[in-house]
Write a protein that holds these residues in place. Structure first.
Motif, PDB file in Angstrom:
ATOM      1  N   GLN A  19      56.169 -47.491   5.782  1.00  0.00           N
ATOM      2  CA  GLN A  19      55.144 -47.087   7.073  1.00  0.00           C
ATOM      3  C   GLN A  19      54.718 -45.584   6.494  1.00  0.00           C
ATOM      4  OE1 GLN A  19      57.524 -47.106  10.553  1.00  0.00           O
ATOM      5  NE2 GLN A  19      56.771 -49.011  11.090  1.00  0.00           N
ATOM      6  N   CYS A  20      55.780 -44.787   5.967  1.00  0.00           N
ATOM      7  CA  CYS A  20      55.506 -43.468   5.433  1.00  0.00           C
ATOM      8  C   CYS A  20      54.848 -43.311   4.373  1.00  0.00           C
ATOM      9  CB  CYS A  20      56.911 -42.617   5.524  1.00  0.00           C
ATOM     10  SG  CYS A  20      57.531 -42.380   6.744  1.00  0.00           S
ATOM     11  N   GLY A  21      54.667 -44.518   3.143  1.00  0.00           N
ATOM     12  CA  GLY A  21      54.064 -44.588   2.323  1.00  0.00           C
ATOM     13  C   GLY A  21      55.204 -44.086   0.883  1.00  0.00           C
ATOM     14  N   TRP A  22      56.459 -43.894   1.326  1.00  0.00           N
ATOM     15  CA  TRP A  22      57.343 -43.652   0.414  1.00  0.00           C
ATOM     16  C   TRP A  22      57.816 -44.825  -0.497  1.00  0.00           C
ATOM     17  CZ3 TRP A  22      60.637 -40.853   4.476  1.00  0.00           C
ATOM     18  CH2 TRP A  22      60.193 -39.889   4.999  1.00  0.00           C
ATOM     19  N   THR A  23      58.236 -44.419  -2.022  1.00  0.00           N
ATOM     20  CA  THR A  23      58.932 -45.237  -2.585  1.00  0.00           C
ATOM     21  C   THR A  23      60.480 -45.332  -2.594  1.00  0.00           C
ATOM     22  OG1 THR A  23      57.176 -44.995  -4.161  1.00  0.00           O
ATOM     23  CG2 THR A  23      59.074 -45.877  -5.184  1.00  0.00           C
ATOM     24  N   VAL A  24      61.213 -46.243  -2.325  1.00  0.00           N
ATOM     25  CA  VAL A  24      62.576 -46.307  -2.298  1.00  0.00           C
ATOM     26  C   VAL A  24      63.020 -46.531  -3.876  1.00  0.00           C
ATOM     27  CG1 VAL A  24      64.640 -47.386  -1.534  1.00  0.00           C
ATOM     28  CG2 VAL A  24      62.751 -47.546  -0.063  1.00  0.00           C
ATOM     29  N   VAL A  25      63.790 -45.243  -4.247  1.00  0.00           N
ATOM     30  CA  VAL A  25      64.342 -45.127  -5.677  1.00  0.00           C
ATOM     31  C   VAL A  25      65.572 -45.534  -5.697  1.00  0.00           C
ATOM     32  CG1 VAL A  25      62.319 -43.579  -6.344  1.00  0.00           C
ATOM     33  CG2 VAL A  25      64.821 -42.706  -5.162  1.00  0.00           C
ATOM     34  N   HIS A  26      66.452 -45.625  -4.796  1.00  0.00           N
ATOM     35  CA  HIS A  26      67.761 -45.945  -4.966  1.00  0.00           C
ATOM     36  C   HIS A  26      68.431 -46.043  -3.420  1.00  0.00           C
ATOM     37  CE1 HIS A  26      71.782 -46.431  -6.790  1.00  0.00           C
ATOM     38  NE2 HIS A  26      72.426 -45.967  -5.728  1.00  0.00           N
ATOM     39  N   THR A  27      69.279 -47.236  -3.224  1.00  0.00           N
ATOM     40  CA  THR A  27      70.015 -47.420  -2.015  1.00  0.00           C
ATOM     41  C   THR A  27      71.432 -47.324  -2.127  1.00  0.00           C
ATOM     42  OG1 THR A  27      68.503 -49.301  -1.309  1.00  0.00           O
ATOM     43  CG2 THR A  27      70.446 -49.265  -0.136  1.00  0.00           C
TER      44      THR A  27
END
Length: 62
Positions: A19-27
């Motif tokens: 929704q924020c247009g962010w890329t998840v780089v790690h969990t």
């Protein structure tokens, strides 16, 4: 494999990132480690904080 609650939380966080247009780089996952107890080792949490301090992350969703 993550527990069901952890997997649901991970999916919720991925939806927020989208929704924020962010890329998840790690969990980072601390499976079955209580954050409410003092002096508990939390290696993934410590790694996340270190990444944030190094400027490798712009935001944390939890």
């Amino acid at each position: 494999m993550y527990g069901l609650a952890t997997e649901r939380q991970r999916e919720d966080c991925k939806a927020i990132a989208k929704q924020c247009g962010w890329t998840v780089v790690h969990t980072y996952v601390e499976q079955s480690i209580s954050a409410s107890k003092k002096d508990v080792e939390r290696p993934d949490y410590d790694a996340m904080v270190a990444s944030l301090k190094r400027g490798e992350l712009d935001a944390i969703i939890c």
